[in-house]
Design an enzyme around this catalytic site. Sequence first.
Site, PDB file in Angstrom:
ATOM      1  N   ALA A 114      -8.274   8.949  19.811  1.00  0.00           N
ATOM      2  CA  ALA A 114      -8.204   8.970  21.282  1.00  0.00           C
ATOM      3  C   ALA A 114      -8.506  10.362  21.814  1.00  0.00           C
ATOM      4  O   ALA A 114      -7.672  11.004  22.451  1.00  0.00           O
ATOM      5  CB  ALA A 114      -6.829   8.495  21.764  1.00  0.00           C
ATOM      6  N   ASP A 173       0.815  -1.216   0.000  1.00  0.00           N
ATOM      7  CA  ASP A 173       0.000   0.000   0.000  1.00  0.00           C
ATOM      8  C   ASP A 173       0.854   1.273   0.000  1.00  0.00           C
ATOM      9  O   ASP A 173       0.506   2.256  -0.642  1.00  0.00           O
ATOM     10  CB  ASP A 173      -0.946   0.008   1.200  1.00  0.00           C
ATOM     11  CG  ASP A 173      -2.109  -0.962   1.016  1.00  0.00           C
ATOM     12  OD1 ASP A 173      -2.221  -1.546  -0.085  1.00  0.00           O
ATOM     13  OD2 ASP A 173      -2.898  -1.132   1.956  1.00  0.00           O
TER      14      ASP A 173
END
Length: 287
Positions: free
Chosen positions: A205, A70
Amino acid sequence: MGMVKTVGLVLHPQRDSKVAIDTIVEWARGRDVTVMGLPDEVGRIDCSAVSVDTETLIDRADLLVSLGGDGTMLRTMRLSSGRKTPVLGVNLGRLGFLAEIDIDDLPPALSAIDNHDYTVEPRMAVCVTLPDGTLMTAFNDIALVRIPGDGLSAVAITVEGHSFVRYAADAVIVATPTGSTAYSFSAGGPIVSPNVEGFLVVPAAAHSSFNRAIVLSADERVTLELLPTSGTLAVEVDGAVRAHLSPGDELGVTAMRAAAWVVRLGTTSFYERARRKLRVNGSAEVD
């Protein structure tokens, strides 16, 4: 894409791509097709590819072939950004998400290209101008990431000049539909169809009470401003650190439609690849 007369190769920095290159060179030889590559890449391999600089490679290639994973595919798309040159991704090694075929499928893929039996799919990019004036293009994401021990990523998001939300997080990610299955996904973002013309802003987060992702139209400009409470942040473009920002700095991000074109041979769909790569099955209750 008319007749392919020149193929440009972009290679993974370590992974062995000799088998794939030999297959392409052999195919090219019988068709009077020139195969080109970058000096530091094809120089490592004994092959008849012509060594050219990046500009020549991008200018002359009718087809770009990415050999790797990728990361190599993202790099090839960044190289060809803003051009119509189709990119064929060939996966070497681990399960890739962006590559269309594995190495064993290369001979039939080249025949399909001969027979015009393929489609090209546009891929959107997100573009950012760094504080030093460098314009960068990302096909997965641009992330403003906290540096361990140096405070949070505290970022104010402004859309089209309208002040909208402030995030305090480990990172604030701006992702394309392609990038929705990368860093954004691990931060809790949605899976976005590659046919959607838009992009995401996702906190990773989040420490702020508002922790949701935002989906924006491809036509909307977003500004990310580092708040006084922010630590120094690294700017990652498709996973590589390209700059550092301090409180008060801001970045403008825009989407670029059809920034790259990828070759599709109809072997797998986005949804099959997503299921395989992300192990999308649902819960035990439904299986």
